[in-house]
Design an enzyme around this catalytic site. Sequence first.
Site, short mmCIF file in Angstrom:
data_model
loop_
_atom_site.label_atom_id
_atom_site.label_comp_id
_atom_site.label_asym_id
_atom_site.label_seq_id
_atom_site.Cartn_x
_atom_site.Cartn_y
_atom_site.Cartn_z
N HIS A 93 0.81 -1.22 0.00
CA HIS A 93 0.00 0.00 0.00
C HIS A 93 0.85 1.27 0.00
CE1 HIS A 93 0.89 0.70 4.29
NE2 HIS A 93 0.83 -0.62 4.39
N ASP A 94 0.35 2.28 -0.69
CA ASP A 94 0.92 3.64 -0.66
C ASP A 94 2.33 3.71 -1.23
OD1 ASP A 94 -1.31 5.07 0.89
OD2 ASP A 94 -0.77 3.47 2.28
N GLY A 140 4.95 -1.09 2.83
CA GLY A 140 4.17 0.09 2.53
C GLY A 140 4.99 1.36 2.49
#
Length: 277
Positions: free
Chosen positions: A123-124, A141
Amino acid sequence: MSNSSIHPTSIIEQGAKIGNRVSIGPFCHVGSEAVIGDDAVLISHVVIMGPTTLGSGSKVYPNAILGGDPQNTKHKGGHTTLIIGKNCVIREGVTMHRGTDGSLGVTTVGDNCMFLAYAHVAHDCIIGDNVTFSNNVMIGGHVTVGNNVIIGGGAAIHQFTRVGHHAFIGGLAALAHDLIPYGMAIGNHAYLGGLNIVGMKRSGMARPEIHNLRHAVRMLFDRTKPIKLRAEDVRVAFAESAAVADLIGFITTDTKRAYCTPPLDSAIEISDSDDKS
């Protein structure tokens, strides 16, 4: 979706946007918020979840799952996205997750990237253009990977780490610190083992600039001063070098991680003998 081909065993949820000349093979599942660009190919058994955009000309192999929820307990189910660029190759079993609603909210992958089997993008993350993840590469992440980076098989990158453009990370390396542009990280945990000379040459960098970076990196990691102070000395010493200015810009940017450095018991070895240009 003019001239697109969709196998009758695949499920395309209402609301999904399918471009022109898209090929979707058997047993794929495309969610209602997905956007599939022109000329994209889903070979078979591909799952595209949530608000995920797949760029034109990209090709996805069986059992890849794109756009899954972030593996982050802080995520509360808000609307987040995954954006994948043009002409990417995503091989078997690759997973890419959307951003978290308490952070960037988006995971982005640039153009012309290649992700070999079972690689993972968390994520991200922000992945640049022309990046290669070899088999089983996994990144945590909030990792940022610059353009033209190559990551060897089985390597892992800690969350919030930055990887500078044209860097190379060796197979099975465990990178827990920021890696400078053109740097070459090896080992577990990974250390700075030199510069990615091959990557410099492939990028078309002029020989004088390669030598500038060689000497600048020796100076930067000589351990006589804190790295931020040495960075200013390097900036002054190589004031005419655009490549060195780019390197120092990376060093002086605020970061949540330390820097990937040479081993404590040795100076960085970047001999001139391996440059045959």
